[in-house]
Structures are given as C-alpha cells and as structure tokens.
Design a protein around this motif. Structure first.
Motif, PDB file in Angstrom:
ATOM      1  N   GLU A  65     -64.782 -43.869 -98.036  1.00 22.46           N
ATOM      2  CA  GLU A  65     -64.625 -42.849 -99.062  1.00 22.46           C
ATOM      3  C   GLU A  65     -65.804 -41.909 -98.918  1.00 22.46           C
ATOM      4  O   GLU A  65     -66.870 -42.303 -98.444  1.00 22.46           O
ATOM      5  CB  GLU A  65     -64.594 -43.459-100.465  1.00 22.46           C
ATOM      6  N   HIS A  66     -65.633 -40.688 -99.330  1.00 17.58           N
ATOM      7  CA  HIS A  66     -66.706 -39.707 -99.162  1.00 17.58           C
ATOM      8  C   HIS A  66     -67.342 -39.385-100.514  1.00 17.58           C
ATOM      9  O   HIS A  66     -66.641 -38.983-101.455  1.00 17.58           O
ATOM     10  CB  HIS A  66     -66.173 -38.449 -98.491  1.00 17.58           C
ATOM     11  N   PRO A  67     -68.656 -39.571-100.628  1.00 20.82           N
ATOM     12  CA  PRO A  67     -69.340 -39.291-101.894  1.00 20.82           C
ATOM     13  C   PRO A  67     -69.166 -37.835-102.316  1.00 20.82           C
ATOM     14  O   PRO A  67     -69.079 -36.927-101.474  1.00 20.82           O
ATOM     15  CB  PRO A  67     -70.810 -39.594-101.565  1.00 20.82           C
ATOM     16  N   ALA A  68     -69.119 -37.625-103.620  1.00 20.12           N
ATOM     17  CA  ALA A  68     -69.015 -36.265-104.149  1.00 20.12           C
ATOM     18  C   ALA A  68     -70.271 -35.463-103.817  1.00 20.12           C
ATOM     19  O   ALA A  68     -70.201 -34.263-103.546  1.00 20.12           O
ATOM     20  CB  ALA A  68     -68.790 -36.306-105.656  1.00 20.12           C
ATOM     21  N   PHE A  69     -71.415 -36.138-103.841  1.00 18.57           N
ATOM     22  CA  PHE A  69     -72.692 -35.497-103.522  1.00 18.57           C
ATOM     23  C   PHE A  69     -73.409 -36.352-102.479  1.00 18.57           C
ATOM     24  O   PHE A  69     -74.292 -37.144-102.810  1.00 18.57           O
ATOM     25  CB  PHE A  69     -73.554 -35.339-104.779  1.00 18.57           C
ATOM     26  N   PRO A  70     -73.024 -36.216-101.216  1.00 16.24           N
ATOM     27  CA  PRO A  70     -73.567 -37.108-100.181  1.00 16.24           C
ATOM     28  C   PRO A  70     -75.041 -36.859 -99.891  1.00 16.24           C
ATOM     29  O   PRO A  70     -75.438 -35.736 -99.587  1.00 16.24           O
ATOM     30  CB  PRO A  70     -72.703 -36.775 -98.956  1.00 16.24           C
ATOM     31  N   LEU A  71     -75.836 -37.906-100.042  1.00 13.51           N
ATOM     32  CA  LEU A  71     -77.243 -37.842 -99.652  1.00 13.51           C
ATOM     33  C   LEU A  71     -77.414 -38.271 -98.201  1.00 13.51           C
ATOM     34  O   LEU A  71     -78.339 -37.820 -97.524  1.00 13.51           O
ATOM     35  CB  LEU A  71     -78.081 -38.736-100.575  1.00 13.51           C
ATOM     36  N   ALA A  72     -76.524 -39.177 -97.746  1.00 13.51           N
ATOM     37  CA  ALA A  72     -76.486 -39.574 -96.345  1.00 13.51           C
ATOM     38  C   ALA A  72     -75.281 -38.873 -95.721  1.00 13.51           C
ATOM     39  O   ALA A  72     -74.140 -39.231 -95.992  1.00 13.51           O
ATOM     40  CB  ALA A  72     -76.358 -41.087 -96.226  1.00 13.51           C
ATOM     41  N   PRO A  73     -75.497 -37.860 -94.895  1.00  9.74           N
ATOM     42  CA  PRO A  73     -74.376 -37.044 -94.411  1.00  9.74           C
ATOM     43  C   PRO A  73     -73.428 -37.804 -93.498  1.00  9.74           C
ATOM     44  O   PRO A  73     -73.839 -38.679 -92.738  1.00  9.74           O
ATOM     45  CB  PRO A  73     -75.071 -35.906 -93.665  1.00  9.74           C
ATOM     46  N   PHE A  74     -72.155 -37.455 -93.595  1.00 10.75           N
ATOM     47  CA  PHE A  74     -71.146 -38.016 -92.707  1.00 10.75           C
ATOM     48  C   PHE A  74     -71.308 -37.388 -91.324  1.00 10.75           C
ATOM     49  O   PHE A  74     -71.433 -36.171 -91.194  1.00 10.75           O
ATOM     50  CB  PHE A  74     -69.750 -37.721 -93.257  1.00 10.75           C
TER      51      PHE A  74
END
Length: 491
Positions: A345-354
C-alpha cells in the motif's frame, strides 16, 4: 550564544543591583511550564524566562502524546490492564542505563500525573487506536507508541499501550492546547512570565569565576537590556541542542546535514551549557532520535527490511524509531523495505519514497545493487518461516508475519539522505529524581535544577524510545523540579 563555549559565571558579589524571587525557570516548554506552575502552587514567587515571543517551545511542535501507564482511566476504560510493575519492567528493559529511582517514581505516580494533566482543563478521550501509526490519526486517547509488543521486550514485561494523546486531531494541535492551558494556569497563580527574555549567565556564591559555588541567581537579557535576579533556585528547561551545529557535529553527527531537525531556533544547547558552566555533569550527549517511519499503512509492516547486503537486521514490527536507529547502524545508513503485490500500500505522505516495482526478485535485487542471490535467499527464508507463523531470526510477532511471495515486488527507500528523516537530541544534564543537577561524582549543585530536553532522564536511546516519553517525562520531572526548587534552602 552558539558554538560549544560555556557561558561566563558571575560571582554573587556582582549582585549589587538586582531583583529578588524564589524560583527562576528558564524556558517555557512543557517542562518549564510545569515546573513554574508547581513551584508557584508550592508558595514560591516565580519568574519564568522565555527567549521566544510566545510560549510552547519545541513541546508545541510535538504530536501531543504523553507516555503514561500503571492503570490510567483510559487504559481501564478501553480494556487494557496495566500495572506499575509492568511499566517499571518495560522502561527498565528499554533503558541503556536504567535509573531505578526515576523509573520507579515515574511509574508509581503515572496515574496521579494523568489526573494532574487533565486538571489543567482537558480530558483524554477514552478510546483506543488499534493500528500501527506514528501518532493517533484522530482523537483516540490511547495507542501503542513503543516496543511493548516487540521482541525481546514482550518477553520481559507484560505489554500495554501507554501513548495517551490529547484529544485534538492533527500533528501538533494537541500539545498547543496543553501549552495554552499551562499559560492560563500560570496566570491564575500570578507567575511572572517574561517573553523575549533569556538567561545568559548563572550567578554563584564563592565561585571565583570557576563555577564551584551554589547557584544564587541569573543574568537575563532582553534585546539590549540586561539585569540580574537573585533567587533561591534556578530550573533550566531550555531544550536540547539540535539547532547548535557545533554541538551536533561534536556529539550527534548523524543529525548534522540530512535529517529534518525537530526543534526551534532556541534549541541551541544554552541550557546545557549554562549547567556545564557551573560544573554540571552530562550524559547520553551522543544519543539522537532519528526516524523516518514507513508506516502507516500498517500492512507495510508485513514486509521485510534489508540492508545493502540484502540481509534483514531488525524486526519490522519494531516501533519506527527503533527500526530507524538500526538503519543508522547499517553500511552507508542504507536500507530498503520490500513488499509484495498482495501487501503493498502506498502511504498518503510517504517519508520513505517508493523506488519501483519488479516482476521478479532477481530483477529487484539487481536494480537495488544488492549482492547476487542475497535478497533471493533472504526473502525465501523469510517466506518459508512466515508460512509457519515463525521468525526465528528476529522474532517478529505472528500478527505481522505474512509471506511476501506474490509478484510483482516493490521497494521503498529507507536510506538516510533519501528518506525524510527527522530527529532531535536526547542527552543533557545529569539530575536526580527531584531534578537537582549533579556534578561529576554525583554531588548536587545547590540551587540548580533541570528538566525536559536539557536534562537526561529516562529517554536515553532511540532503539528503546516510545513516543510520548519526552512530553511525559518533561512534564512529570518538571513538576518534581518545581516543587523541590520551591523548598527553602536548609540553613
């Protein structure tokens, strides 16, 4: 004052023209506000000096969680039994050098402190957030905010959630509410709060400029105006040193360039250096909280975290600061979260980038520059054990063990300098359980106290830190310091 130089020390003979009060508190964050309030309620005449134009300090930037336990009304209302002994056992287990007296006092008086906080004018919501999160996303009053359910601590102390959040949605609004209530209660008690006014030197008796005597006053500065206050006690609550590039370079170099630092302009270590100027000891100055949470969403915790050698090095269900602290130990501070398509799942506010997705593990291994066969072997072993509900290598808890065997696979970058890490310093002045500042060897400096981020209490190590500890211990030990500082000096 910047750099690592210590402030000058003034002799009591300099107090020719001065004001008088019983207690001077330096800094109006959570610790300083609580110290000033308790000192005033103990009958002391209190002056509170704050360099900023407003109250709150770095405390007002926090998530509004207080680490409390031992059977609080929120724990009881949500069906999460806890005891003083379980809390003592846990805090002892996660502390690098546990201070038994401080831990015992904090745990035994945690419920009373909960009541004291609510008496400021708010109530923690009697509700529980049951997912992995950095801070409760809504107004839920309770959440697991540490490593209570993580190996090895889950086997050393009965786990219980202890992160109590002020019932205001958002990242910082809850603590602002508490700070506003503290401001109002201080006004009720007639505390003299002076904004844009900072202490820049301590006054001692018999010091001869070498800082060997008792603390009997402070020198303050407001723009170009300066003055002196003679006082029975000084409580230093002026924050950490994350904004002092020279102190950071000396003690916590990982904070020097890449992380987003959590602090205000005034987290420059002045409170610590004021204490050192009169002979105070310091502890854990090399410890820093550095974190880039990869959750929420909670489902990502089922993935695996590997270093640039393709090996796991931490239980992925660890609290985010523990995971990040272990990343700092890896070669080049590099790590990757690997998740399959059934769990990603992809975080709404990703601190660790995909980074990307790949059809095969071998393609992912090559693209990430990992040794040939390393990730393939690591993932195969993990999947085989997870299918049996086991993790013999890192003892990840069964609720987070799910095979990552459904392609394609994705990777998130946890590397320092790529992921958005945030951090603050954890070391400070050595104090006893009542906040008295101690010299090397353990003797107290009469008239000097410290609390909050410029003191070293039970928050010592990012691998054992729980969110809410700084607000919890800052407010609690600030109260103790304020009460003790208000007591008349024995003749």
């Amino acid at each position: 004052m910047s750099g690592t130089d210590l402030p000058e020390v003034l002799d009591a003979a300099s107090l020719t023209e001065h004001e008088d009060c019983d207690v001077v508190v330096v800094g109006f964050g959570i610790a300083g506000g609580c110290a000033a309030l308790e000192a005033a309620r103990s009958g002391a005449r209190v002056v509170l000096l704050e360099r900023s134009a407003v109250h709150g300090g770095t405390s007002a930037m926090s998530g509004g969680a207080f680490y409390l336990g031992g059977g609080t009304p929120v724990q009881e209302a949500t069906g999460h039994p806890d005891s003083v002994e379980a809390m003592v056992d846990y805090l002892t287990a996660v502390s690098r050098e546990p201070d038994a007296a401080k831990i015992r006092a904090y745990c035994e008086e945690s419920v009373e402190h909960f009541t004291w906080l609510e008496a400021l004018g708010f109530s923690f919501e009697r509700s529980f957030h049951d997912k992995k999160a950095v801070i409760q996303p809504g107004t839920e009053g309770l959440m697991y905010t540490g490593n209570e359910k993580v190996h090895p601590f889950v086997d050393q102390a009965a786990p219980a959630p202890r992160g109590h959040k002020v019932p205001v949605a958002g990242d910082t609004e809850g603590t602002r509410l508490v700070m506003d209530l503290l401001r109002d209660r201080l006004a009720d008690e007639g505390v003299d709060v002076r904004y844009e006014t900072g202490a820049n030197a301590l006054v001692t008796s018999g010091s001869n400029g070498e800082g060997a005597g008792d603390v009997v006053g402070v020198r303050w500065r407001r723009f170009t105006e300066t003055g002196l206050i003679r006082t029975r006690s000084v409580v230093l609550a002026a924050g950490g040193f994350v904004m002092n590039k020279d102190m950071v370079a000396k003690f916590t170099p990982n904070l020097a360039e890449k992380p987003f630092v959590l602090g205000t302009t005034y987290d420059d270590g002045l409170g610590i250096r004021l204490g050192e100027s009169v002979g105070a000891a310091t502890a854990f100055m090399e410890e820093a909280f550095i974190t880039a949470p990869f959750y929420p969403p909670s489902r990502l915790v089922t993935g695996i975290v590997v270093n640039k050698e393709g090996r796991r090095f931490v239980a992925e269900d660890s609290y985010h600061s523990r995971t990040s602290a272990f990343v700092m130990d890896q070669p080049d501070h590099a790590a990757y979260l690997i998740v399959d398509s059934a769990h990603i799942e992809h975080p709404a506010f990703p601190l660790a980038p995909f980074i990307d997705g790949w059809e095969t593990v071998e393609e992912m291994e090559t693209a990430l520059g990992l040794p040939v066969g390393s990730l393939t072997a690591t993932l195969a072993a993990y999947n085989e054990n997870a299918a049996r509900g086991e993790d013999p290598d890192f003892h990840k808890q069964p609720e987070w063990l799910e095979p990552q065997d459904t392609g394609p696979w994705g990777a998130f970058d946890l590397t320092l300098g790529t992921a958005l890490y945030a951090g603050f310093t954890m070391g400070g002045l050595v104090t006893d359980v009542d906040g008295r500042v101690l010299r090397e060897g353990g003797a107290p400096i009469t008239g000097l106290y410290a609390a909050g981020a410029c003191a070293s209490n039970i928050a010592q190590d990012a691998k054992g830190y729980a969110s809410g500890t700084q607000l919890g211990e800052g407010s609690y030990f600030g109260r103790r310091a304020g009460r003790h500082a208000a007591q008349p000096v024995p003749s």
